[in-house]
Scaffold this motif. Structure first.
Motif, PDB file in Angstrom:
ATOM      1  N   GLY A 226      13.260   2.271 -22.377  1.00 41.18           N
ATOM      2  CA  GLY A 226      14.339   1.558 -23.145  1.00 41.18           C
ATOM      3  C   GLY A 226      14.088   0.334 -23.616  1.00 41.18           C
ATOM      4  O   GLY A 226      12.776  -0.189 -24.048  1.00 41.18           O
ATOM      5  N   LEU A 227      15.367  -0.826 -24.272  1.00 38.97           N
ATOM      6  CA  LEU A 227      14.914  -1.878 -25.425  1.00 38.97           C
ATOM      7  C   LEU A 227      15.362  -3.055 -23.475  1.00 38.97           C
ATOM      8  O   LEU A 227      15.831  -2.913 -22.473  1.00 38.97           O
ATOM      9  CB  LEU A 227      14.946  -1.742 -25.784  1.00 38.97           C
ATOM     10  N   ILE A 228      14.219  -4.426 -23.867  1.00 39.15           N
ATOM     11  CA  ILE A 228      15.239  -5.493 -23.129  1.00 39.15           C
ATOM     12  C   ILE A 228      15.730  -6.352 -23.906  1.00 39.15           C
ATOM     13  O   ILE A 228      15.514  -6.140 -25.786  1.00 39.15           O
ATOM     14  CB  ILE A 228      14.275  -6.665 -22.787  1.00 39.15           C
ATOM     15  N   CYS A 229      17.220  -6.765 -23.773  1.00 40.60           N
ATOM     16  CA  CYS A 229      18.122  -7.517 -24.286  1.00 40.60           C
ATOM     17  C   CYS A 229      17.885  -8.893 -24.724  1.00 40.60           C
ATOM     18  O   CYS A 229      16.546  -9.617 -24.252  1.00 40.60           O
ATOM     19  CB  CYS A 229      19.570  -8.116 -23.340  1.00 40.60           C
ATOM     20  N   GLY A 230      17.665  -9.565 -26.586  1.00 43.67           N
ATOM     21  CA  GLY A 230      17.507 -10.351 -27.218  1.00 43.67           C
ATOM     22  C   GLY A 230      17.542 -11.978 -26.505  1.00 43.67           C
ATOM     23  O   GLY A 230      17.193 -12.066 -26.489  1.00 43.67           O
ATOM     24  N   ASP A 231      19.180 -11.702 -25.888  1.00 46.29           N
ATOM     25  CA  ASP A 231      19.483 -13.209 -25.279  1.00 46.29           C
ATOM     26  C   ASP A 231      18.817 -13.852 -24.384  1.00 46.29           C
ATOM     27  O   ASP A 231      18.118 -13.532 -23.282  1.00 46.29           O
ATOM     28  CB  ASP A 231      20.393 -12.840 -24.993  1.00 46.29           C
ATOM     29  N   GLY A 232      18.575 -15.082 -24.920  1.00 52.58           N
ATOM     30  CA  GLY A 232      18.277 -15.773 -23.909  1.00 52.58           C
ATOM     31  C   GLY A 232      16.267 -16.039 -23.917  1.00 52.58           C
ATOM     32  O   GLY A 232      15.633 -16.148 -23.089  1.00 52.58           O
ATOM     33  N   TRP A 233      16.059 -14.674 -24.402  1.00 49.97           N
ATOM     34  CA  TRP A 233      14.558 -14.450 -25.208  1.00 49.97           C
ATOM     35  C   TRP A 233      13.429 -15.262 -25.078  1.00 49.97           C
ATOM     36  O   TRP A 233      13.481 -15.908 -26.466  1.00 49.97           O
ATOM     37  CB  TRP A 233      13.886 -13.183 -25.130  1.00 49.97           C
ATOM     38  N   THR A 234      12.628 -16.293 -24.464  1.00 53.09           N
ATOM     39  CA  THR A 234      11.724 -16.906 -25.058  1.00 53.09           C
ATOM     40  C   THR A 234      10.853 -16.562 -25.279  1.00 53.09           C
ATOM     41  O   THR A 234      10.245 -15.429 -24.500  1.00 53.09           O
ATOM     42  CB  THR A 234      11.887 -18.725 -24.514  1.00 53.09           C
ATOM     43  N   SER A 235       9.436 -17.611 -25.455  1.00 49.19           N
ATOM     44  CA  SER A 235       8.313 -17.367 -25.340  1.00 49.19           C
ATOM     45  C   SER A 235       7.092 -17.368 -23.529  1.00 49.19           C
ATOM     46  O   SER A 235       6.167 -17.238 -23.455  1.00 49.19           O
ATOM     47  CB  SER A 235       7.170 -19.081 -26.158  1.00 49.19           C
ATOM     48  N   ARG A 236       8.109 -18.292 -22.900  1.00 47.07           N
ATOM     49  CA  ARG A 236       7.987 -17.814 -21.255  1.00 47.07           C
ATOM     50  C   ARG A 236       7.765 -16.330 -20.946  1.00 47.07           C
ATOM     51  O   ARG A 236       6.874 -15.977 -20.629  1.00 47.07           O
ATOM     52  CB  ARG A 236       8.547 -18.614 -20.519  1.00 47.07           C
ATOM     53  N   GLU A 237       8.920 -15.831 -21.588  1.00 49.55           N
ATOM     54  CA  GLU A 237       8.738 -14.425 -21.642  1.00 49.55           C
ATOM     55  C   GLU A 237       8.573 -13.720 -22.003  1.00 49.55           C
ATOM     56  O   GLU A 237       7.377 -12.921 -21.342  1.00 49.55           O
ATOM     57  CB  GLU A 237      10.637 -13.560 -21.063  1.00 49.55           C
ATOM     58  N   ALA A 238       7.635 -14.182 -22.954  1.00 51.31           N
ATOM     59  CA  ALA A 238       6.440 -12.890 -23.955  1.00 51.31           C
ATOM     60  C   ALA A 238       5.480 -13.524 -23.570  1.00 51.31           C
ATOM     61  O   ALA A 238       4.994 -12.750 -23.461  1.00 51.31           O
ATOM     62  CB  ALA A 238       6.999 -13.522 -25.453  1.00 51.31           C
ATOM     63  N   MET A 239       5.141 -14.411 -22.744  1.00 50.48           N
ATOM     64  CA  MET A 239       4.296 -15.251 -21.713  1.00 50.48           C
ATOM     65  C   MET A 239       3.635 -13.551 -20.804  1.00 50.48           C
ATOM     66  O   MET A 239       2.443 -13.090 -20.840  1.00 50.48           O
ATOM     67  CB  MET A 239       4.122 -16.385 -21.319  1.00 50.48           C
ATOM     68  N   VAL A 240       4.900 -13.320 -19.873  1.00 49.54           N
ATOM     69  CA  VAL A 240       4.763 -12.848 -19.092  1.00 49.54           C
ATOM     70  C   VAL A 240       4.186 -11.303 -19.825  1.00 49.54           C
ATOM     71  O   VAL A 240       3.585 -10.176 -19.331  1.00 49.54           O
ATOM     72  CB  VAL A 240       5.932 -12.176 -18.527  1.00 49.54           C
TER      73      VAL A 240
END
Length: 711
Positions: free
Chosen positions: A410-424
């Motif tokens: 499944g997918l992850i909702c992009g609302d509020g997604w930042t480079s901090r979440e991308a880091m993880v």
């Protein structure tokens, strides 16, 4: 007789990138046997006709400015495998060893008893990213890989595997170790290699299979970083039975972050050592806490033994690499330790013999780092990227919770997604740092997966998996559709922005500035709300002013997220804005409530000054490129517009001044926890004093962390 007419340049195929390393023991980080990676294999260089000019070229390959000396006759021990080069003749000015004359690749009449070594000047080439790694170099004919084979299918299903039969891979296959004479010290070495800080006694035995064994009579001290350095009997061409015994079984104790049943509510880490700036779990720049201030460790005599003490102290296994030359970025503040010489059994790095140093002994370009062995957890099996142009980018897809058997992605909702979440996400995939976190991915629509399985993701940035981050218990996404799913771009390097806290403390003062000089500042919302009702252009605003000096201590340049075509021209100040907000300035009461604030749009990101040997790349004049180069800093003087907090409405009292760089995480960094600075602030109505300015987590970060802990 070999004739000089056979000399030629040693060109390598275009696709075969040469790599260089120093090897051998004992040695310091800037000396050792020279080894070259060519045609998929490491090999050495023969000492015939070797000169200091050759050493100069090789030291530059290794990231040092020049050579001090060279050695012959395998001073640092005989290597293994190929001898790639012989009769090398350099003038010293060549950019690559390939440009020097030699017999050619692999053409040698030498033995490894003639391996050449070098001693390089302990000064790094400016901007050189790769640095010398002190790692265990193992004879792959004897011991290529080690694994724990679980005792049963039930054990294999649980991660991490903490108990099992020790198996060793060599060129011809896998073999077991005879357990006659096996000790708990031997088990400690195996557990360290598997990523576990300690071991325990086990009486479990596997079913007898009458195996033959290549390795017998292992005797370790318990402090070795790798089994290959222990004393043992190894039969290269034959195998022997383990009479009266069987295969070795070990049982390991995982660190708290890898214990079975781990979750977001991990116990806080109260150790006085930490790793910063690493892309993956168990790696980073080593920092130690003395008093209330964190500092770094200098790389003189840094080795695998000392690195392993750090790793075990933090709940990992032994060190697989001990890195020098600020490989994980330069730290800030004091350098506390130098010439660390651990024995290997210390419980803490601070217990190891070392020297306390002065500023002239070491610089932050000599900060040490480590890469620790960590247990295999299989985290990457629950996440994948689709649609990207390379394996480092794409739309993030997760294996839906509780749907592992069904294989439902499944997918992850992009609302509020930042480079901090991308880091993880990049960490969980094992792809290094985050370069960008994207909240829309319509251009990566190549999958038939359309269902959102996670939303409201909010990470601190140091988690190992996205499921460790705060997220909605029930999926709730404002913007439906896969085009609004989260995406990432990963990278092997990242910037790291740090504020010079002492400068803020030294430069603070109060100014009563006339309103007629503040029209531009008002246009940029740099004044408090009450300024709207002021009697312009008469009267004044009371401003808390200070200088800020923002350093890039990472391994990649800090660049605005938006391209120059999206920058906004500001007529009043006659410059472009490349970021909506670059820094936040907040005045908080002692309860953490904001009483006044200011923000500084990125008037201009440029290299004001750089460390010696590093060239400035960015300046704003003439619509120039904006950014901050690695090893440089951008200075905002106290006397420029918006470099303040409007405290006109603030009453006298005790407060906290907080400065946060890159507060919206618009640009990816290797470490967001050092982006905030806090100071104690005393204001008597006429003057202001700052004291105890220090780097640390912002009030926003702490609030998010608290929210995560109670989810």
């Amino acid at each position: 007789m070999w004739l000089s007419s056979c000399l030629c340049q040693t060109s390598s195929p275009q696709h075969d990138q040469l790599k260089f390393r120093l090897a051998g023991y004992p040695r310091k980080h800037n000396e050792g046997r020279v080894e070259v990676f060519y045609n998929g294999e490491w090999g050495s260089i023969c000492d015939d006709d070797f000169t200091l000019s050759n050493a100069h070229v090789l030291c530059r390959h290794l990231g040092f400015v020049e050579a001090l000396s060279w050695s012959h006759s395998a001073k640092y021990g005989a290597g293994t495998g190929k001898i790639w080069l012989d009769n090398v003749m350099c003038s010293g000015s060549e950019k690559s060893i390939e440009k020097c004359l030699s017999r050619g690749w692999g053409n040698s009449d030498c033995t490894h008893e003639e391996d050449a070594g070098v001693v390089c000047k302990d000064e790094r080439l400016p901007g050189f990213l790769d640095s010398n790694i002190i790692e265990m170099q193992v004879d792959e004919n004897r011991m290529e890989e080690i694994r724990l084979r679980p005792l049963s299918a039930a054990h294999a299903a649980r991660m991490p595997v903490t108990e099992g039969v020790v198996e060793v891979k060599y060129k011809e296959g896998w073999s077991q170790i005879c357990n006659i004479g096996w000790t708990i010290k031997n088990s400690r070495v195996i557990c360290g290699m598997m990523g576990f800080p300690s071991e325990k006694i086990t009486l479990k035995k596997p079913h007898s299979d009458h195996s033959m064994y290549k390795i017998h009579s292992v005797a370790c001290t318990g402090n070795e970083a790798h089994l290959s350095t222990c004393t043992m009997e190894f039969s290269k061409n034959t195998s022997a039975p383990c009479i009266g015994g069987g295969p070795v079984v070990v049982s390991c104790v995982p660190g708290p972050q890898f214990a079975q049943g781990r979750g977001r509510k991990n116990k806080p880490n109260h150790t006085k050592v930490r790793l910063k700036g690493g892309a993956r779990a168990g790696e980073g720049r080593v920092e130690v806490l003395i008093g209330s201030e964190w500092g770094t460790v200098c790389d003189d005599l840094w080795n695998l033994l000392s690195a392993s003490v750090v790793c075990r102290e933090l709940g990992f296994g032994t060190a697989k690499e001990a890195l020098t030359g600020a490989r994980m970025g330069q730290g800030m503040g004091p350098i506390y330790m130098n010439e660390v010489q651990c024995l290997g059994d210390e419980k803490s790095l601070r217990k190891c013999p070392h020297k306390s140093i002065t500023a002239k002994d070491c610089k932050h370009m000599e900060d040490v780092s480590v890469k620790c062995n960590i247990p295999y957890m299989g985290f990457e099996k629950a996440i994948r990227l689709t649609g990207g142009r390379t394996q480092l980018e794409g739309r993030v897809e997760l294996l839906a919770p509780n749907a592992s058997l069904l294989g439902q992605w499944g997918l992850i909702c992009g609302d509020g997604w930042t480079s901090r979440e991308a880091m993880v996400a990049c960490r969980q995939l094992g792809l290094g740092y985050a370069s960008s976190g994207l909240s829309e991915t319509w251009y990566w629509d190549s999958s038939n997966v359309t269902e959102m399985v996670m939303s409201g993701v909010k990470c601190r940035g140091d988690e190992m998996t996205l499921s460790d981050c705060q997220h909605h218990r029930v999926v709730s996404c404002k913007r439906a559709g896969p085009q609004f799913a989260a995406g990432i771009i990963c990278s092997e390097s990242a910037s790291d922005m740090v504020l010079n806290a002492p400068l803020v403390e030294r430069s603070v003062y109060i100014e009563d500035r006339p309103l007629h000089l503040l029209y531009c500042a008002a246009e940029e919302n740099c004044l408090s709300k009450s300024a709207v009702g002021a009697n312009w252009p008469y009267g004044h605003r009371r401003l808390l002013r200070f200088s800020s000096e923002i350093h890039n201590v990472g391994r990649a340049d800090f660049r605005p997220r938006l391209g120059r075509h999206s920058w906004v021209w500001h007529e009043c100040h006659r410059h472009y804005h490349s970021m909506d907000i670059f820094t936040n300035y907040d005045l908080l009461d002692l309860n953490g409530t904001k009483v006044a604030d200011g923000h500084k749009a990125s008037f201009c990101l440029e290299d004001t000054e750089c460390h010696e040997g590093i060239l400035k790349q960015y300046e704003c004049a003439n619509f120039g490129e904006q950014g901050i180069t690695v090893g440089c800093w951008d200075t905002y003087r106290h006397d420029i517009d918006c470099q303040w907090i409007d405290i006109t409405d603030v009453k006298p009292g005790n407060y906290i001044l907080q400065v946060i760089i890159n507060p919206n995480f618009e640009v990816a960094e290797s470490d967001f926890t050092n982006n905030a600075m806090r100071c104690n602030c005393k204001y008597d109505g006429n003057r202001v004093w700052l004291h105890k300015c220090h780097l640390g987590k912002s009030q926003l970060y702490l609030s998010n962390q608290l929210a995560t802990s109670v989810m």
